[in-house]
Design an enzyme around this catalytic site. Structure first.
Site, PDB file in Angstrom:
ATOM      1  CG  HIS A 101      66.630  47.137   7.867  1.00  0.00           C
ATOM      2  ND1 HIS A 101      67.376  46.019   7.555  1.00  0.00           N
ATOM      3  CD2 HIS A 101      66.375  47.029   9.192  1.00  0.00           C
ATOM      4  CE1 HIS A 101      67.538  45.285   8.646  1.00  0.00           C
ATOM      5  NE2 HIS A 101      66.950  45.879   9.656  1.00  0.00           N
ATOM      6  CG  ASP A 157      59.669  43.429  11.554  1.00  0.00           C
ATOM      7  OD1 ASP A 157      59.593  43.128  12.755  1.00  0.00           O
ATOM      8  OD2 ASP A 157      60.558  44.158  11.092  1.00  0.00           O
ATOM      9  CD  GLU A 200      66.542  44.647   4.213  1.00  0.00           C
ATOM     10  OE1 GLU A 200      67.161  45.634   4.662  1.00  0.00           O
ATOM     11  OE2 GLU A 200      66.812  43.479   4.556  1.00  0.00           O
ATOM     12  CG  ASN A 257      70.288  47.415   5.260  1.00  0.00           C
ATOM     13  OD1 ASN A 257      69.607  47.757   6.227  1.00  0.00           O
ATOM     14  ND2 ASN A 257      69.938  46.418   4.474  1.00  0.00           N
TER      15      ASN A 257
END
Ligand code: F6R
Length: 241
Positions: free
Chosen positions: A130, A62, A135, A128
């Site tokens: 990811h 990313d 996400e 979280n």
């Protein structure tokens, strides 16, 4: 899933080096790479090693939208600073965070992934759950896409930026579908703030609410954890290195 629990991040880097060395020894030529705090010790071990990647390809997960490759917080800069300066690859791919046409850039990246089958994919994990910047709620068959980062991820990334306002809110990320195509996946996590995500990833249901839980469906995953990240696992302590 093979779970290796180590004392700390430094020991984790040494364990990860063994995974990279084994991949090279079996002929892997395409490496999927990650950024962030987690892989820093892995890259330090790779830099100090005698492994040579000049015959290999790297493909990063990313990049932030809006940051040029020479911006000190861009992932392109990070990769040069932590790895490529010492261990150049034959070619290294990252999404272009300055692309004027993000959809075209995502399509270009999917073509890069179609052209180069990843043998070993390195991952960190968000608090979280990811992976990459997929996400919660991201589809398991997703392709490269532009992401609106969640407040939790923006807050976690803020430590790398001088001012909160500087933290990018968007990124281009490989999709979970491409991550799952890798022959082998190595996920590292260190610190107590990852413990809940790790527990959900390994022992919880497979659900898009916890993107990393999809790794339960991958046949070849190695997870390197320090004791703090492993603390909520019922299996913690069964494996150690
Ligand atoms: C980085 C990436 C992210 C990070 C995750 C954990 O390329 O795709 O999924 O791995 O946000 O970040 P750190 O390691 O900084 O805790």
């Amino acid at each position: 899933m093979q779970i290796i629990v180590v004392k700390d991040k430094v020991a984790g880097g040494k364990a990860a080096l063994k995974v990279f060395a084994a991949a090279k020894a079996r002929g892997v030529k395409v490496f999927g790479l990650a950024t962030g705090g987690t892989p820093e010790t892995t890259y330090a071990e790779l830099v100090a090693s005698d492994l040579d990647f000049t015959d290999s390809i790297s493909i990063n997960l990313d990049e932030y939208v809006g940051l040029a490759a020479d911006h000190p917080q861009s992932y392109a800069y990070y990769m040069h600073h932590h790895l490529f300066f010492a261990k150049p690859f034959a070619a290294s791919y990252l999404p272009n965070g300055l692309a004027t046409d993000p959809a075209a850039e995502c399509a270009r990246y999917d073509q890069v992934l179609a052209d180069h089958h990843v043998g070993l994919q390195l991952l960190g994990i968000g608090r979280n759950g990811h992976i990459g910047f997929n996400e919660p709620g991201s589809p398991f068959d997703g392709t490269t896409h532009e992401v609106a980062l969640t407040p939790s991820t923006i807050a976690a990334n803020a430590r790398f930026f001088a001012r909160p306002a500087d933290v990018p809110k968007r990124a281009l990320s490989m999709g979970i579908g491409a991550i799952m195509q890798a022959d082998q996946i190595l996920l590292e996590a260190y610190g107590s703030d990852k413990a809940a995500a790790i527990q959900a990833m390994i022992e919880g249901p497979v659900t898009t609410a916890v993107p990393a839980s999809v790794l339960q469906q991958h046949p070849n995953v190695i997870v390197i954890l320090d004791q703090a990240a492993a603390a909520k696992l019922s299996v913690a302590g069964q494996a150690s290195a």
